[in-house]
Write an enzyme that holds these catalytic residues in place. Structure first.
Site, PDB file in Angstrom:
ATOM      1  N   GLY A 272      68.281  -8.533 119.666  1.00  0.00           N
ATOM      2  CA  GLY A 272      67.289  -9.323 120.385  1.00  0.00           C
ATOM      3  C   GLY A 272      66.921 -10.635 119.727  1.00  0.00           C
ATOM      4  O   GLY A 272      66.041 -11.340 120.211  1.00  0.00           O
TER       5      GLY A 272
ATOM      6  N   ARG B  40      73.709 -11.087 121.475  1.00  0.00           N
ATOM      7  CA  ARG B  40      73.703 -12.540 121.624  1.00  0.00           C
ATOM      8  C   ARG B  40      73.990 -13.272 120.317  1.00  0.00           C
ATOM      9  O   ARG B  40      74.795 -14.199 120.281  1.00  0.00           O
ATOM     10  CB  ARG B  40      72.317 -12.986 122.136  1.00  0.00           C
TER      11      ARG B  40
ATOM     12  N   CYS C 117      76.491 -20.697 148.194  1.00  0.00           N
ATOM     13  CA  CYS C 117      75.597 -20.988 149.326  1.00  0.00           C
ATOM     14  C   CYS C 117      74.260 -20.301 149.076  1.00  0.00           C
ATOM     15  O   CYS C 117      73.826 -19.434 149.850  1.00  0.00           O
ATOM     16  CB  CYS C 117      76.204 -20.475 150.618  1.00  0.00           C
ATOM     17  N   GLU C 118      73.632 -20.630 147.975  1.00  0.00           N
ATOM     18  CA  GLU C 118      72.348 -20.046 147.560  1.00  0.00           C
ATOM     19  C   GLU C 118      71.546 -21.188 146.966  1.00  0.00           C
ATOM     20  O   GLU C 118      72.043 -21.883 146.066  1.00  0.00           O
ATOM     21  CB  GLU C 118      72.553 -19.000 146.443  1.00  0.00           C
TER      22      GLU C 118
HETATM   23  C1  LIG Z   1      69.391  -1.364 123.037  1.00  0.00           C
HETATM   24  C2  LIG Z   1      69.915  -2.735 122.881  1.00  0.00           C
HETATM   25  N1  LIG Z   1      70.419  -3.109 121.689  1.00  0.00           N
HETATM   26  C3  LIG Z   1      70.904  -4.358 121.488  1.00  0.00           C
HETATM   27  C4  LIG Z   1      70.895  -5.298 122.505  1.00  0.00           C
HETATM   28  C5  LIG Z   1      71.403  -6.668 122.205  1.00  0.00           C
HETATM   29  O1  LIG Z   1      70.436  -7.635 122.429  1.00  0.00           O
HETATM   30  P1  LIG Z   1      70.743  -9.144 122.041  1.00  0.00           P
HETATM   31  O2  LIG Z   1      71.989  -9.526 122.747  1.00  0.00           O
HETATM   32  O3  LIG Z   1      69.572  -9.898 122.541  1.00  0.00           O
HETATM   33  O4  LIG Z   1      70.887  -9.181 120.564  1.00  0.00           O
HETATM   34  C6  LIG Z   1      70.398  -4.951 123.761  1.00  0.00           C
HETATM   35  C7  LIG Z   1      70.366  -5.936 124.833  1.00  0.00           C
HETATM   36  O5  LIG Z   1      69.528  -6.010 125.664  1.00  0.00           O
HETATM   37  C8  LIG Z   1      69.893  -3.637 123.962  1.00  0.00           C
HETATM   38  O6  LIG Z   1      69.396  -3.264 125.145  1.00  0.00           O
END
Ligand SMILES: Cc1ncc(COP(=O)(O)O)c(C=O)c1O
Length: 379
Positions: free
Chosen positions: A214, A245, A309-310
């Site tokens: 996250g 991410r 088309c949105e």
């Molecule tokens: C349980 C869990 N772990 C890890 C992640 C990875 O999150 P991020 O890509 O924001 O690091 C997610 C993504 O939502 C997740 O649901």
């Protein structure tokens, strides 16, 4: 980005647009940053961010495990040879097939509700996902640790679920927390881990604390790591993390070509990518950096819209660009995570090709779909 603009233009000319491109050196650098910050924590890549097999193999080769949330993701992990402690099976609503695949491969399960204790395969290894009930600094759709969210068990329930796992003959190895995605403020993690530490007197020592992922790209990674290590230490636990991410976003660009312009009260540049290739701006207002791969002396501000088309099919607003003309190429940055992974065949559009840039050369790591691919399962 270490990919030269000429190489991006070559890729667009040779492979067409829309096109996803990834820089292998940035992928490696992101993993190195995670390892530098988190020390010897075990890293599980949340493959939902980008499940391309070439990227998975590269991470697997570097000793990274995988967090999987569907039968398809488990199958990808198995396909590239991941097994046992390299696998986490997670998700709020796991199917019988997902329990069975996880059990066959010897994965660790993340338990999301008490009822799951009875559904787990016998003698499974399990962590309990805790919802710390916190508001966090991200879009509402990306927050997973808010009070009333569908994820995890409450702080009150967590010790009971750990006990229930032990009584049922599972190996309850510890706790898991993941409060959302693209979180900007490291303080949110401090707060979440702090709430878990309050459980310490009731749970006693644990083998594992999984601190989730996250991390926003601009967040203070060292600060988050320090707090996660502190929390793991409080439980006498090994630290696991699940970045998605952070590992892949910066490595990826979406290349798209200008189709034309129009002025309707706002200045629009119409491009050949849209919500079917990059959904994040429409889904949760994500802002991606935009780079024009051409020069012009005249500059002005443009909204960049796709071909769907949105009316929501707008990739970016008010972007300062040199005067655009049909055929010129734009690169959307920070697009390696939840970009290609969320692309769709809505409007019978073919999902884009994906290329990897390594040692000054391109390789195709996913061919562009054809319309035949899109309707193959219907024939
Ligand atoms: C349980 C869990 N772990 C890890 C992640 C990875 O999150 P991020 O890509 O924001 O690091 C997610 C993504 O939502 C997740 O649901």
């Amino acid at each position: 980005m270490s990919i030269p603009p000429d190489a991006l233009l070559d890729a667009a000319d040779t492979h067409g647009t829309p096109l996803y491109v990834y820089d292998a050196s940035e992928l490696d650098a992101a993993l190195a940053r995670v390892r530098a910050a988190f020390g010897d924590a075990r890293v599980y890549y949340a493959m939902k961010a980008n499940p391309n097999l070439t990227l998975l193999r590269r991470l697997h080769g570097a000793g990274v495990g995988f967090e999987c949330v569907s039968a398809g993701e488990i199958a990808r992990a198995e396909h590239i040879g991941a097994r046992g402690t390299q696998l986490l099976v997670n998700g709020p609503a796991k199917s019988d097939a997902e329990y069975a695949a996880g059990a066959r491969l010897g994965a660790t399960f993340i338990v999301d509700r008490e009822e799951e204790v009875r559904l787990l395969p016998p003698s499974s290894r399990a962590l309990v996902r805790v919802n710390p009930a916190l508001a966090v600094s991200t879009h509402d759709h990306l927050a997973t640790g808010a009070a009333g969210s569908k994820f995890g068990v409450t702080l009150d329930q967590a010790p009971l679920v750990l006990d229930a796992l032990r009584v049922a003959g599972h190996t309850a190895v510890g706790l898991h927390v993941h409060i959302g995605s693209a979180i900007r403020d490291a303080g949110d993690f401090t707060a979440a881990f702090g709430r878990l530490i309050e459980l310490r007197d009731v749970t006693g020592p644990l083998a594992v604390l999984d601190a989730g992922g996250g991390w926003g790209l601009e967040a203070d990674l060292a600060g988050i790591a320090l707090e996660a290590q502190r929390a793991a230490h409080a439980f006498g636990a090994e630290l696991w993390v699940e970045p998605g991410r952070y590992l892949v976003a910066r490595a990826g660009h979406l290349l798209t070509r200008v189709v034309g312009t129009k002025r309707t009260g706002r200045n629009f540049v119409l491009v050949d990518a849209g919500m079917t290739e990059l959904l994040r701006p429409m889904l949760y207002g994500a802002v991606h950096p935009v780079m024009a791969l051409w020069d012009a002396s005249e500059r002005s501000r443009w909204d960049i819209a796709g071909p769907a088309c949105e009316s929501g099919d707008v990739l970016a607003r008010d972007v300062d660009l040199p005067r655009p003309e049909r055929g010129q190429v734009l690169a959307f940055g920070d697009a390696g995570a939840y970009g290609a992974a969320m692309s769709s065949s809505y409007l019978t559009r073919s999902r884009p090709a994906e290329l990897l840039w390594q040692d000054g050369d391109w390789s195709v790591i996913r061919r562009r779909e054809t319309p035949l691919d899109v309707w193959a399962a219907e024939e």
